[in-house]
Design a protein around this motif. Structure first.
Motif, PDB file in Angstrom:
ATOM      1  N   PRO A  36      37.186  41.853  40.023  1.00  9.52           N
ATOM      2  CA  PRO A  36      37.670  42.126  38.987  1.00  9.52           C
ATOM      3  C   PRO A  36      37.554  40.850  38.053  1.00  9.52           C
ATOM      4  O   PRO A  36      36.470  40.172  37.916  1.00  9.52           O
ATOM      5  CB  PRO A  36      39.036  41.775  39.643  1.00  9.52           C
TER       6      PRO A  36
ATOM      7  N   TRP B 208      42.322  44.419  37.350  1.00  9.24           N
ATOM      8  CA  TRP B 208      41.555  45.159  37.105  1.00  9.24           C
ATOM      9  C   TRP B 208      41.253  46.511  36.933  1.00  9.24           C
ATOM     10  O   TRP B 208      42.302  46.176  36.254  1.00  9.24           O
ATOM     11  CB  TRP B 208      41.942  46.167  39.128  1.00  9.24           C
TER      12      TRP B 208
ATOM     13  N   ARG C 214      41.285  49.278  42.321  1.00  9.30           N
ATOM     14  CA  ARG C 214      42.157  48.008  42.891  1.00  9.30           C
ATOM     15  C   ARG C 214      42.807  48.453  44.205  1.00  9.30           C
ATOM     16  O   ARG C 214      43.439  48.402  44.958  1.00  9.30           O
ATOM     17  CB  ARG C 214      43.397  47.569  41.799  1.00  9.30           C
TER      18      ARG C 214
END
Length: 478
Positions: free
Chosen positions: A46, A83, A88
């Motif tokens: 991320p 994200w 995610r």
């Protein structure tokens, strides 16, 4: 069109198509989206958002992000992660699978700082697994070699390799081991888990038989992997909440304890104390096994002399026919010069150019004693990005002696994938390695990553020389 321009256009297009209540926040969201898309392009999701950026984003900006196919995850230690929702969800499934694996097959996550005795505990745990098929794995050849040395002599039922080699990486980003052809193992131990990204961890899980016991070992205070998201810190948090009996944390460091200046500094750094207190420690205790040098235009003469002496010792050992390859690599591990940067002022490329004066594109001309790094994975040769070695004469010209899980191995320099001169190396590439002494150069900047500094200092077995701005003049970030 460059990758940067494509990411900029894609971010702008995403905001154009967003709902009307997102439009007022375009100015604050656009740079975040551009950075996220660039990191996705580089395989490093991320996006980490600082506490200051989170304040600038505000409640309205956070609400606007929720209208996009993104997820903002607030971090307990400050800041946040951004994200894509798809990625995610993949991460969450991986964590669920890891927790289930550890809980159902008597697995263990073993965490602790440098020198806390993690390897000693592994040795004790494996005493109960005698006769079973065991794999000892690590992300790099050097880390695997250290693991092998720590547990030697290995019984016939125990193998040691890099994760890539055990999974039989195919060179195209895939692995020959997987659900259809699982790894032949009853117990798998993975060291230096802080270096594993989620993609490699998922590939490992895919290759494990359902009944294999998994033992994961790592230091959460170290740097996460460069590409992709790390798994160690999130897994530790999940286990503490859901399955604490499958997590063991070692607190007391035998190598970095309060008996030495370096030990005291590392302990305070890991505890999260501020820059002013750390700088006071440096100034009060400098001169033992931890010395602080203010960052200036010129290098301290004492450090220049030590680096020159190390270069001479390397050259002599590599040219000496009576010096075996194990001893030559041991000489390499006497001193390590580290910097967080690859390029620019005080970056490793500049440092290697200064100290070695070599053409990086002509490795076949590098003289004996040149330290080198493998720059790319090569499944056929069994080499991994970050493996470390040194140039020695061979019967048909210069050869690279590389530290691997199977001990020192020789390769013609022409076959080494993307070799780099490496008297100085980045802190990231040093993970999994150690040296007797470390010279850590922290270039000028308004902030300093606490994990970066911790990782650099804990590469040393006996002594560190730190070159930096005064720590009370920079903001230490988590």
């Amino acid at each position: 069109m460059s990758g940067v321009n494509r990411c900029q256009r894609a971010a702008a297009r995403l905001l154009e198509l967003a709902p009307a209540n997102v439009q007022p926040y375009q100015e604050v969201l656009l740079p975040l989206l551009e950075r996220l898309l660039q990191q996705q392009h580089d395989g490093a999701e991320p996006l980490h958002i600082s506490a200051e950026e989170l304040i600038t984003l505000g409640a309205g900006g956070r609400d606007a992000l929720s209208e996009l196919p993104l997820e903002l995850v607030i971090q307990a230690e400050g800041g946040a992660q951004l994200w894509s929702k798809r990625r995610r969800q993949q991460e969450q499934r991986l964590m669920l699978e890891l927790v289930q694996r550890l809980s159902q097959q008597h697995g263990l996550l073993l965490t602790g700082g440098a020198g806390t005795g993690k390897t000693t505990l592994i040795k004790e745990l494996l005493q109960d697994e005698r006769g079973r098929l065991i794999w000892l794995l690590a992300p790099t050849g050097k880390a695997a070699a250290r693991l092998r040395e720590s547990l030697a002599p290995l019984p016939e039922s125990m193998r040691c390799a890099t994760v890539h080699r055990a999974l039989e990486a195919d060179g195209a980003g895939g692995y020959r081991r997987g659900h259809q052809r699982p790894l032949e193992a009853e117990v798998v131990v993975v060291d230096e888990v802080s270096m594993l990204d989620s993609g490699l961890m998922q590939a490992l899980l895919n290759a494990l038989p359902p009944t294999t016991r998994l033992i994961l070992v790592g230091d959460p205070a170290q740097l996460p992997p460069i590409g992709g998201s790390g798994v160690l810190n999130t897994l530790e948090q999940n286990l503490q909440q859901q399955q604490p009996q499958h997590h063991r944390r070692l607190e007391r460091s035998h190598r970095f304890n309060d008996a030495t200046a370096l030990g005291r500094f590392v302990q305070r750094l890991r505890q999260g104390v501020g820059g002013a207190e750390l700088q006071q420690l440096l100034q009060e205790q400098s001169g033992g096994n931890l010395s602080w040098w203010p960052l200036q235009h010129r290098w301290p003469r004492a450090l220049v002399q030590r680096i020159d002496h190390h270069r001479l010792q390397l050259q002599q050992s590599c040219l000496d026919p009576s010096c075996d390859d194990t001893s030559a690599l041991a000489c390499l591990d006497e001193l390590m010069v580290l910097s967080p940067r690859r390029r620019g002022r005080h970056g490793v490329e500049q440092l290697n150019s200064r100290w070695l004066g070599l053409d990086p594109s002509q490795p076949q001309r590098w003289p004996a004693g040149t330290p080198l790094l493998v720059g790319r994975n090569d499944a056929g040769l069994g080499l991994a990005n970050g493996d470390r070695g040194v140039v020695r004469p061979g019967p048909r010209g210069a050869e690279a002696v590389i530290a691997t899980a199977d001990g020192p191995q020789r390769f013609p320099l022409a076959l080494v994938p993307a070799p780099e001169p490496a008297l100085a190396m980045t802190v990231h590439k040093s993970q999994g390695s150690q040296a007797s002494e470390v010279i850590a150069l922290m270039p000028q900047g308004e902030t300093m990553d606490r994990r970066m500094l911790y990782t650099a200092l804990t590469r040393a077995r006996t002594r560190v020389d730190l070159i930096s701005l005064a720590l009370d003049h920079v903001a230490l970030i988590a």
